[in-house]
Design an enzyme around this catalytic site. Structure first.
Site, PDB file in Angstrom:
ATOM      1  N   CYS A 109       0.895  -1.163   0.000  1.00 49.65           N
ATOM      2  CA  CYS A 109       0.000   0.000   0.000  1.00 49.65           C
ATOM      3  C   CYS A 109       0.926   1.203   0.000  1.00 49.65           C
ATOM      4  CB  CYS A 109      -0.911   0.000   1.221  1.00 49.65           C
ATOM      5  SG  CYS A 109      -1.852   1.534   1.372  1.00 49.65           S
ATOM      6  N   CYS A 112      -0.642   4.320   2.225  1.00 51.39           N
ATOM      7  CA  CYS A 112      -0.765   4.236   3.695  1.00 51.39           C
ATOM      8  C   CYS A 112      -0.333   2.848   4.144  1.00 51.39           C
ATOM      9  CB  CYS A 112      -2.161   4.647   4.183  1.00 51.39           C
ATOM     10  SG  CYS A 112      -3.574   3.900   3.354  1.00 51.39           S
ATOM     11  N   SER A 113      -1.252   2.009   4.636  1.00 51.53           N
ATOM     12  CA  SER A 113      -0.838   0.701   5.147  1.00 51.53           C
ATOM     13  C   SER A 113      -1.962  -0.316   5.018  1.00 51.53           C
ATOM     14  CB  SER A 113      -0.407   0.838   6.608  1.00 51.53           C
ATOM     15  OG  SER A 113      -1.439   1.456   7.357  1.00 51.53           O
ATOM     16  N   CYS A 114      -2.756  -0.233   3.947  1.00 52.97           N
ATOM     17  CA  CYS A 114      -3.893  -1.136   3.755  1.00 52.97           C
ATOM     18  C   CYS A 114      -3.407  -2.583   3.740  1.00 52.97           C
ATOM     19  CB  CYS A 114      -4.609  -0.802   2.455  1.00 52.97           C
ATOM     20  SG  CYS A 114      -5.320   0.858   2.475  1.00 52.97           S
TER      21      CYS A 114
END
Lengths: 209, 225
Positions: A109, A112-114
């Protein structure tokens, strides 16, 4: 830009040390009845002890063992996972992608940090790092080498950048020599990294990383 | 122009340092607290996931770069609580009014945590415009990658893909449009596609001629070719 406050961020009013900063915010919110400390413990316990890569490993082992299950999982993962009780926050729209001799899949991702929480839990630090987010899309093979993975020349890499609410799980290749193993033994060969695509499944007899 | 979080393809970050598979889920206790406080505050219903992502992205570039992961979460949460009127700046300074908050009855209770996490928050919606593209079709990602509705607003079109040619891989259905939803402008659902791009369409020096990157992109990010 109407909503920026470049010199005046509210967060600057909290203490500079991060642990104290969280504590300060938690105290203010608890005093106002906006958060319940017991609920915080429940959330932490859930992701620390109950929801993690063991969930994804169970799904992969089943897919290795049962061709019909695998076909259904690859065609439309959501109903299959819902039936296993693996639906939930940050896993509402799942797509499972299969590694083959011709194509290796890897998930990132960049924005962000999906990450598929119901199947893998909370992402590891490296997945959230600037280096992984910046580099996985541009030089996936160099990144794989840092995980000790080298692909054959004929194998293409497909990097999935999770830019929407769709979450991806890699179905790693079943390791050679795993014929005859039951689902539980197979699940023990499935690493977290193999389901993100930065690792491969363990060989039978290979020591845990 | 982009914001600091939009780092796909950036040079100069150094090696990725993998942790062991069995490393603790939370390296520090306060990481766990930060996650839990953020999720619990989300349950107050004063913002959506797109708003909270935007709150992290619009930390100043200096803060974004120097903060660790969960520091970003906590900083953005503090900003968001004030921006949405849940807390005041005086509250953050420890000088706020005492007593229960008017939203206290909405606080997430321990017995409801499992249900809330299991329920999730699906982003697919009925309605919206019909799909304009079909699998296999060549498309171009919009350039510039900026939010077209709000100057400096949230978007999920990474800068590295802007202007690049790709191919529709699959239609995911119709999903909430973050560029609108993040700013209280409504969900404005649109068809969402997985779009594959040859590495050579994105990078001057791709590692391998067969490599690809797939991005999930909303219909209004895409133009037909």
């Amino acid at each position: 830009m109407p909503h920026d406050h470049h010199d005046d961020h509210s967060h600057a009013l909290l203490p500079p040390d991060p642990a104290l900063r969280v504590k300060a915010l938690e105290t203010i919110l608890t005093e106002k009845g906006l958060i319940d400390p017991a609920a915080l413990e429940e959330i932490i316990d859930t992701y620390q002890n109950r929801i993690g890569p063991q969930n994804g490993a169970r799904v992969v082992a089943r897919a290795w063992s049962d061709p019909d299950f695998k076909a259904a999982l690859l065609a439309d993962a959501d109903p299959v996972l819902a039936e296993l009780g693996l639906y939930g926050r940050q896993g509402e729209h799942m797509v499972v992608v299969e590694n083959t001799a011709q194509q290796h899949n890897m998930v990132v991702c960049t924005l962000c940090s999906c990450y598929p929480w119901p199947l893998l839990g909370i992402p590891p630090g490296w997945y959230k790092s600037d280096a992984y987010r910046a580099r996985a899309v541009r030089e996936p093979r160099k990144v794989l080498a840092e995980f000790g993975v080298t692909l054959p020349k004929g194998c293409a890499v497909r990097v999935w950048d999770s830019t929407a609410e769709v979450r991806y799980l890699v179905l790693p290749a079943r390791p050679e020599g795993s014929e005859g193993l039951g689902e539980e033994e197979l699940a023990a060969l499935v690493t977290r990294d193999s389901m993100i695509g930065t690792g491969l499944a363990r060989q039978p007899g290979e020591a845990p990383a | 122009m982009t914001r600091v979080h939009d780092m796909g393809g950036r040079f100069g970050d150094g090696p990725v340092v993998p942790e062991a598979e069995d490393a603790p889920v939370f390296a520090e206790d306060w990481h766990a607290r930060a996650l839990a406080v953020t999720l619990a505050c989300g349950a107050l219903g004063q913002w959506n996931i797109d708003t909270s992502r935007h709150a992290r992205e619009k930390l100043s570039p200096k803060d974004y770069a120097r903060f660790s992961y969960y520091e970003k979460w906590i900083a953005a949460l503090a900003d968001l609580l004030v921006e949405k009127g849940v807390l005041t700046r005086a509250d953050l300074e420890g000088k706020g009014a005492a007593g229960l908050h008017k939203l206290a009855e909405r606080a997430l209770k321990a017995e409801n945590v499992a249900g809330v996490l299991a329920k999730g928050g699906p982003a697919d919606r009925e309605g919206g415009p019909p799909p304009r593209f079909s699998p296999g079709q060549a498309v171009r990602a919009r350039i510039p990658a900026d939010n077209a509705l709000v100057d400096g607003g949230h978007t999920r079109l990474p800068a590295y893909a802007a202007g690049a040619q790709g191919y529709i891989l699959r239609l995911h259905g119709t999903h909430v449009f973050p560029d609108s939803s993040a700013h209280g402008l409504g969900e404005a659902p649109e068809p969402l596609y997985a779009v594959r791009f040859h590495a050579s369409a994105l990078w001057a020096h791709p590692e391998h001629p067969e490599d690809e990157v797939v991005l999930d992109l909303w219909q209004s990010y895409l133009e037909p070719l």
